[in-house]
Design a protein around this motif. Structure first.
Motif, PDB file in Angstrom:
ATOM      1  N   PRO A  45       0.801  -1.231   0.000  1.00 44.65           N
ATOM      2  CA  PRO A  45       0.000   0.000   0.000  1.00 44.65           C
ATOM      3  C   PRO A  45       0.832   1.279   0.000  1.00 44.65           C
ATOM      4  O   PRO A  45       0.314   2.338  -0.348  1.00 44.65           O
ATOM      5  CB  PRO A  45      -0.825  -0.128   1.289  1.00 44.65           C
ATOM      6  CG  PRO A  45      -0.048  -1.048   2.155  1.00 44.65           C
ATOM      7  CD  PRO A  45       0.624  -2.011   1.230  1.00 44.65           C
ATOM      8  N   PHE A  46       2.101   1.183   0.372  1.00 39.42           N
ATOM      9  CA  PHE A  46       2.920   2.383   0.480  1.00 39.42           C
ATOM     10  C   PHE A  46       3.966   2.516  -0.627  1.00 39.42           C
ATOM     11  O   PHE A  46       4.714   3.473  -0.661  1.00 39.42           O
ATOM     12  CB  PHE A  46       3.630   2.403   1.846  1.00 39.42           C
ATOM     13  CG  PHE A  46       2.678   2.320   3.015  1.00 39.42           C
ATOM     14  CD1 PHE A  46       1.871   3.397   3.349  1.00 39.42           C
ATOM     15  CD2 PHE A  46       2.570   1.150   3.737  1.00 39.42           C
ATOM     16  CE1 PHE A  46       0.985   3.306   4.411  1.00 39.42           C
ATOM     17  CE2 PHE A  46       1.683   1.051   4.801  1.00 39.42           C
ATOM     18  CZ  PHE A  46       0.899   2.136   5.139  1.00 39.42           C
ATOM     19  N   LYS A  47       4.004   1.539  -1.530  1.00 33.42           N
ATOM     20  CA  LYS A  47       4.981   1.579  -2.614  1.00 33.42           C
ATOM     21  C   LYS A  47       4.293   1.247  -3.933  1.00 33.42           C
ATOM     22  O   LYS A  47       3.126   0.877  -3.968  1.00 33.42           O
ATOM     23  CB  LYS A  47       6.125   0.590  -2.336  1.00 33.42           C
ATOM     24  CG  LYS A  47       6.927   0.891  -1.074  1.00 33.42           C
ATOM     25  CD  LYS A  47       8.038  -0.132  -0.889  1.00 33.42           C
ATOM     26  CE  LYS A  47       8.831   0.147   0.386  1.00 33.42           C
ATOM     27  NZ  LYS A  47       9.898  -0.860   0.594  1.00 33.42           N
ATOM     28  N   ASP A  48       5.053   1.389  -5.016  1.00 33.33           N
ATOM     29  CA  ASP A  48       4.519   1.110  -6.344  1.00 33.33           C
ATOM     30  C   ASP A  48       4.754  -0.347  -6.729  1.00 33.33           C
ATOM     31  O   ASP A  48       4.621  -0.713  -7.883  1.00 33.33           O
ATOM     32  CB  ASP A  48       5.166   2.046  -7.368  1.00 33.33           C
ATOM     33  CG  ASP A  48       4.497   1.948  -8.733  1.00 33.33           C
ATOM     34  OD1 ASP A  48       3.269   1.727  -8.763  1.00 33.33           O
ATOM     35  OD2 ASP A  48       5.192   2.053  -9.753  1.00 33.33           O
ATOM     36  N   ASN A  49       5.097  -1.170  -5.763  1.00 39.06           N
ATOM     37  CA  ASN A  49       5.438  -2.558  -6.053  1.00 39.06           C
ATOM     38  C   ASN A  49       4.249  -3.483  -5.817  1.00 39.06           C
ATOM     39  O   ASN A  49       3.368  -3.187  -5.011  1.00 39.06           O
ATOM     40  CB  ASN A  49       6.609  -3.023  -5.185  1.00 39.06           C
ATOM     41  CG  ASN A  49       7.852  -2.180  -5.420  1.00 39.06           C
ATOM     42  OD1 ASN A  49       8.053  -1.683  -6.517  1.00 39.06           O
ATOM     43  ND2 ASN A  49       8.674  -2.037  -4.401  1.00 39.06           N
ATOM     44  N   GLY A  50       4.257  -4.590  -6.517  1.00 38.71           N
ATOM     45  CA  GLY A  50       3.222  -5.596  -6.332  1.00 38.71           C
ATOM     46  C   GLY A  50       3.758  -6.972  -6.654  1.00 38.71           C
ATOM     47  O   GLY A  50       4.917  -7.142  -7.064  1.00 38.71           O
ATOM     48  N   MET A  51       2.919  -7.967  -6.468  1.00 41.14           N
ATOM     49  CA  MET A  51       3.276  -9.349  -6.765  1.00 41.14           C
ATOM     50  C   MET A  51       2.033 -10.064  -7.281  1.00 41.14           C
ATOM     51  O   MET A  51       0.972 -10.015  -6.656  1.00 41.14           O
ATOM     52  CB  MET A  51       3.782 -10.058  -5.510  1.00 41.14           C
ATOM     53  CG  MET A  51       4.119 -11.526  -5.708  1.00 41.14           C
ATOM     54  SD  MET A  51       5.708 -11.781  -6.506  1.00 41.14           S
ATOM     55  CE  MET A  51       6.806 -11.322  -5.142  1.00 41.14           C
ATOM     56  N   VAL A  52       2.163 -10.669  -8.459  1.00 42.12           N
ATOM     57  CA  VAL A  52       1.081 -11.490  -8.998  1.00 42.12           C
ATOM     58  C   VAL A  52       1.420 -12.946  -8.721  1.00 42.12           C
ATOM     59  O   VAL A  52       2.537 -13.397  -9.024  1.00 42.12           O
ATOM     60  CB  VAL A  52       0.893 -11.262 -10.507  1.00 42.12           C
ATOM     61  CG1 VAL A  52      -0.184 -12.210 -11.063  1.00 42.12           C
ATOM     62  CG2 VAL A  52       0.510  -9.815 -10.785  1.00 42.12           C
ATOM     63  N   GLU A  53       0.466 -13.680  -8.135  1.00 47.58           N
ATOM     64  CA  GLU A  53       0.684 -15.081  -7.797  1.00 47.58           C
ATOM     65  C   GLU A  53      -0.415 -15.933  -8.429  1.00 47.58           C
ATOM     66  O   GLU A  53      -1.599 -15.604  -8.318  1.00 47.58           O
ATOM     67  CB  GLU A  53       0.687 -15.277  -6.280  1.00 47.58           C
ATOM     68  CG  GLU A  53       1.821 -14.527  -5.587  1.00 47.58           C
ATOM     69  CD  GLU A  53       1.776 -14.666  -4.081  1.00 47.58           C
ATOM     70  OE1 GLU A  53       2.819 -14.448  -3.449  1.00 47.58           O
ATOM     71  OE2 GLU A  53       0.688 -14.986  -3.540  1.00 47.58           O
TER      72      GLU A  53
END
Length: 289
Positions: A45-53
């Motif tokens: 929620p605080f960064k532009d990063n994500g992970m698709v699983e």
């Protein structure tokens, strides 16, 4: 949307990405072989990063997925657990059209003036959180403002969410079919839990030409929330059981697949009357004159 088998072993493919790229990666994994049991997005929620699983019941080819996605895909074997259920527990309720889809943990949040549907996470896909399921629920709400439907078929019913929604709207018999016996059992349980058990007939069937489905045809409303491949392959048999003046709702397809899918149904006398989109996904509403 699709039924799933959650027997171990279960494999997970992970793709680190930027948040803006996550929907496209989800779409690519949904379409790439083998078919995933579920695809999830984890975001910081605080960064532009994500992970698709993505979760699989057979080991996927990590190199092939990496080439399709355009990013490094890490594949690992998960310990025995009902990961599909665990991944869906705690999901927020979904509001789509007149419907409010929720789990037991949200029983106290049902607002007034909605059609409530209690669907628990489990061994079949369809809790309303996928864009295509929400699109179909919105289409059902819109159709209910225009007319009644007396004979409804849900092809690829999963948890039975769409069949239950149709039964709640019109209080008429609805047939729910799926190739997976687990999905059919889940549909029966959910129909009873939502007070429409006597209205929803669940059938294990590998397509619209199943004897029971043919006997009940023609249908004035057919819902088919499956992928583009099955939609094109089943086009002749699905089109054959749409009644004169009947409606057909197709979903589980991406924007760029709309024209392809339509090209298989138009020769059978079905015309497009509405298109709805959410993210990368589409729902098509067709009618027979």
């Amino acid at each position: 949307m699709r039924p799933m088998n959650t027997q171990p072993p279960l494999w997970k493919a992970s793709v680190p990405c930027k948040k803006i790229d996550a929907p496209d990666i989800v779409a690519a994994l949904e379409l790439a072989p083998p078919s995933p049991q579920a695809v999830l997005i984890q975001e910081d929620p605080f960064k532009d990063n994500g992970m698709v699983e993505a979760l699989y019941d057979v080991m996927p080819d990590g190199d092939l997925l990496s080439r399709i996605v355009g990013k490094a895909v890490h594949v690992q074997l998960l310990p025995d657990a009902d990961w599909i259920k665990l991944s869906q527990e705690g999901l927020p309720p979904v509001r789509a059209g007149r419907f409010f889809v929720y789990g037991a943990h949200d029983a106290g949040k049902v607002p007034h003036g909605v059609i409530p549907m209690k669907i628990e996470a489990g061994q079949a896909f369809g809790t309303g959180h996928h864009e295509t399921t929400a699109l179909c629920l919105s289409v059902l709400s819109a159709l209910a403002k225009l007319r009644r439907y007396d004979n409804v078929l849900d092809i690829g019913c999963g948890t039975g969410l769409l069949a239950i929604g149709a039964a709640k709207l019109w209080r008429e018999p609805v047939t729910a079919s799926d190739i997976d016996p687990i999905a059919i059992e889940v549909t029966r349980e959910n129909a009873v839990a939502n007070g429409v058990g006597p209205l929803v007939q669940s059938v294990v069937a590998d397509g619209p030409m199943h004897p029971i489905l043919r006997t009940l045809a023609p249908y004035d409303l057919i819902l088919a929330n499956i992928l583009a491949g099955p939609l094109t392959r089943l086009a002749p048999s699905i089109s054959h059981i749409v009644a004169k003046g009947g409606t057909l709702v197709l979903s589980g397809l991406l924007h760029w697949q709309e024209i392809l899918v339509l090209s298989y149904y138009r020769p059978h006398g079905l015309k497009l009357v509405d298109t709805r989109r959410d993210g990368s996904w589409s729902a098509l509403v067709l009618e027979r004159a």
